[in-house]
Design an enzyme around this catalytic site. Sequence first.
Site, mmCIF file in Angstrom:
data_model
loop_
_atom_site.group_PDB
_atom_site.id
_atom_site.type_symbol
_atom_site.label_atom_id
_atom_site.label_comp_id
_atom_site.label_asym_id
_atom_site.label_seq_id
_atom_site.Cartn_x
_atom_site.Cartn_y
_atom_site.Cartn_z
ATOM 1 C CE LYS A 1 -2.272 -0.792 3.847
ATOM 2 N NZ LYS A 1 -1.667 -2.054 4.286
ATOM 3 N NE ARG B 1 -3.676 -1.332 10.048
ATOM 4 C CZ ARG B 1 -2.828 -0.456 9.575
ATOM 5 N NH1 ARG B 1 -3.222 0.698 9.172
ATOM 6 N NH2 ARG B 1 -1.557 -0.732 9.460
ATOM 7 N NE ARG C 1 12.716 -4.405 8.197
ATOM 8 C CZ ARG C 1 11.985 -3.427 8.686
ATOM 9 N NH1 ARG C 1 12.121 -2.210 8.206
ATOM 10 N NH2 ARG C 1 11.110 -3.644 9.627
ATOM 11 N NE ARG D 1 12.732 -3.604 13.126
ATOM 12 C CZ ARG D 1 11.912 -2.657 12.674
ATOM 13 N NH1 ARG D 1 12.404 -1.642 12.012
ATOM 14 N NH2 ARG D 1 10.630 -2.731 12.869
ATOM 15 N NE ARG E 1 3.555 -6.422 12.071
ATOM 16 C CZ ARG E 1 4.818 -6.351 11.659
ATOM 17 N NH1 ARG E 1 5.809 -6.580 12.484
ATOM 18 N NH2 ARG E 1 5.089 -6.067 10.416
HETATM 19 P P1 AMP Z 1 1.140 1.405 9.106
HETATM 20 O O1 AMP Z 1 2.178 2.442 8.817
HETATM 21 O O2 AMP Z 1 -0.110 1.571 8.294
HETATM 22 O O3 AMP Z 1 1.687 0.001 9.066
HETATM 23 O O4 AMP Z 1 0.659 1.641 10.629
HETATM 24 C C1 AMP Z 1 1.583 1.551 11.684
HETATM 25 C C2 AMP Z 1 0.850 1.322 12.996
HETATM 26 O O5 AMP Z 1 -0.033 2.409 13.266
HETATM 27 C C3 AMP Z 1 -0.050 0.086 13.015
HETATM 28 O O6 AMP Z 1 0.678 -1.082 13.351
HETATM 29 C C4 AMP Z 1 -1.055 0.460 14.089
HETATM 30 O O7 AMP Z 1 -0.499 0.323 15.371
HETATM 31 C C5 AMP Z 1 -1.247 1.939 13.835
HETATM 32 N N1 AMP Z 1 -2.355 2.218 12.877
HETATM 33 C C6 AMP Z 1 -2.249 2.785 11.644
HETATM 34 N N2 AMP Z 1 -3.450 2.915 11.067
HETATM 35 C C7 AMP Z 1 -4.345 2.406 11.952
HETATM 36 C C8 AMP Z 1 -5.767 2.220 11.921
HETATM 37 N N3 AMP Z 1 -6.495 2.596 10.859
HETATM 38 N N4 AMP Z 1 -6.346 1.659 13.023
HETATM 39 C C9 AMP Z 1 -5.631 1.284 14.089
HETATM 40 N N5 AMP Z 1 -4.288 1.408 14.179
HETATM 41 C C10 AMP Z 1 -3.646 1.968 13.122
#
Ligand code: AMP
Length: 222
Positions: free
Chosen positions: A14, A89, A128, A162, A173
């Site tokens: 994405k 999400r 990674r 990591r 996850r």
């Molecule tokens: P991302 O960069 O989209 O992978 O988001 C990083 C982290 O931000 C995720 O692992 C969640 O902890 C939090 N996060 C981002 N978007 C959302 C969402 N729409 N709902 C809940 N948590 C979010």
Amino acid sequence: MRIVVLLGAPGAGKGTHAPDLATAFGLIHLSTGDLLRAEVRAGTPLGSDVAGIMGRGELVPDRIVIELLLGRLGRPDAAAGAILDGFPRTAAQAAALDGALAERGSAVEVALLIDVSPDEMVRRLTGRWICEAGGHVYNVAAGLGPRVAGRCDVDGSPLVQRADDREETVRARLAGTLPALEEVIEHYRTQGRLRTVDGLRAAPEVGAALADALRSAVGGDA
Ligand code: AMP
């Protein structure tokens, strides 16, 4: 206001494709992950509330993310519309977005799903490796591995993973996030707004397929 939702599991790509689509279609790119990370970096009260949750790879509570996203969508530079990356999400987030857009006489125009199998997501997310000495980053799954397995090209030091990139953590996850993603996919499928693109191909092909799907959904000329 044109709202396009980009859906896909972690590792589906994405973040790779959203900025290009936004530029091509004259929209802004809104990533809730980026918005949340900016709060953490700025040390705001919201940022300190969510830092631990994000570090564990868990979902931030709906109420917080919805408020943050809708607030950002209300700013002038979002007036033409946005590509949403990483939001909604959960089904509750999807419903809140529908409600807020309906108040503005608008709706999500299309939800694009980058479809990647769980095994492929694990392969990408565990690919990674980082060098212990200098922090040089390699990604075996992306074809960017070191010349000698397990050794840094730059300084020869051992490569390590990591903790949150290890297979068992990645599988945990994914298990925690995929059921909610399925609900969101179902939400847009029921509304007849879902378009699915095969995410297993090379990145440029996936990007072209997403642009085609978006163009045919919105009838635009980008
Ligand atoms: P991302 O960069 O989209 O992978 O988001 C990083 C982290 O931000 C995720 O692992 C969640 O902890 C939090 N996060 C981002 N978007 C959302 C969402 N729409 N709902 C809940 N948590 C979010």
